[in-house]
Design a protein around this motif. Sequence first.
Motif, short mmCIF file in Angstrom:
data_model
loop_
_atom_site.label_atom_id
_atom_site.label_comp_id
_atom_site.label_asym_id
_atom_site.label_seq_id
_atom_site.Cartn_x
_atom_site.Cartn_y
_atom_site.Cartn_z
N UNK A 139 -88.21 45.11 -24.94
CA UNK A 139 -87.64 46.34 -25.48
C UNK A 139 -88.48 46.80 -26.66
N UNK A 140 -88.89 48.07 -26.61
CA UNK A 140 -89.86 48.62 -27.55
C UNK A 140 -89.22 49.00 -28.89
N UNK A 141 -89.92 48.63 -29.97
CA UNK A 141 -89.42 48.88 -31.32
C UNK A 141 -89.54 50.33 -31.77
N UNK A 142 -90.35 51.12 -31.11
CA UNK A 142 -90.50 52.51 -31.55
C UNK A 142 -89.22 53.30 -31.29
N UNK A 146 -83.33 40.27 -30.38
CA UNK A 146 -83.69 40.32 -28.97
C UNK A 146 -84.58 39.15 -28.55
N UNK A 147 -84.94 38.30 -29.50
CA UNK A 147 -85.83 37.19 -29.17
C UNK A 147 -85.15 35.85 -29.45
N UNK A 148 -83.92 35.74 -28.95
CA UNK A 148 -83.21 34.48 -29.01
C UNK A 148 -82.70 34.16 -27.61
N UNK A 149 -82.01 33.05 -27.48
CA UNK A 149 -81.59 32.61 -26.16
C UNK A 149 -80.33 33.29 -25.65
N UNK A 175 -76.98 40.85 -25.95
CA UNK A 175 -77.38 42.11 -26.59
C UNK A 175 -78.62 42.71 -25.94
N UNK A 176 -79.49 41.89 -25.42
CA UNK A 176 -80.67 42.38 -24.70
C UNK A 176 -80.22 43.18 -23.47
N UNK A 215 -80.86 47.02 -22.67
CA UNK A 215 -81.60 47.36 -21.44
C UNK A 215 -80.78 48.32 -20.57
N UNK A 216 -79.47 48.14 -20.54
CA UNK A 216 -78.62 49.06 -19.78
C UNK A 216 -78.64 50.47 -20.39
#
Length: 141
Positions: free
Chosen positions: A75-78, A97-100, A104-105, A109-110
């Motif tokens: 998922x892009x930060x911009x 977004x970078x955990x297990x 929330x990811x 994404x939805x």
Amino acid sequence: MKIFIISFLLFAIFAFSEAKVFTKCELVKALYKAGIPKSKLRDWACLVQHESSYNSKAKGGPNKNGSYDYGIFQINSKYWCGIGKVGGDCKINCNSLINNDITDDIKCAKTIYNRHNFTAWYGWNSKCKEKKLPSISECTL
């Protein structure tokens, strides 16, 4: 005793910092549980395979515009998340977004999918669109 304590601390640090690399079926089950229709699960699995190789801690970038891509969906930060703060259209901190826990990811994404379909992801466009999608028949839902 000191060696035991140091070994335990190193193990704990490694265990909590290790990335979760999902299996295809683990991902499919999580997506289905989050409300993704069965008819779209193969597309989502393909997208994740080619964006992050199912790795929950994947981080890409910097991109040409200085942004970064976070997590299993890259998922892009911009546009979608804030670096070091809550932000973007998903109103989320990119680091979450970078955990297990990919709950929330998936939610973010939805949001992206609802606006742009799968075309928001280069991995899906180049590797999945109009191509043979991975089978998920072995994944029990």
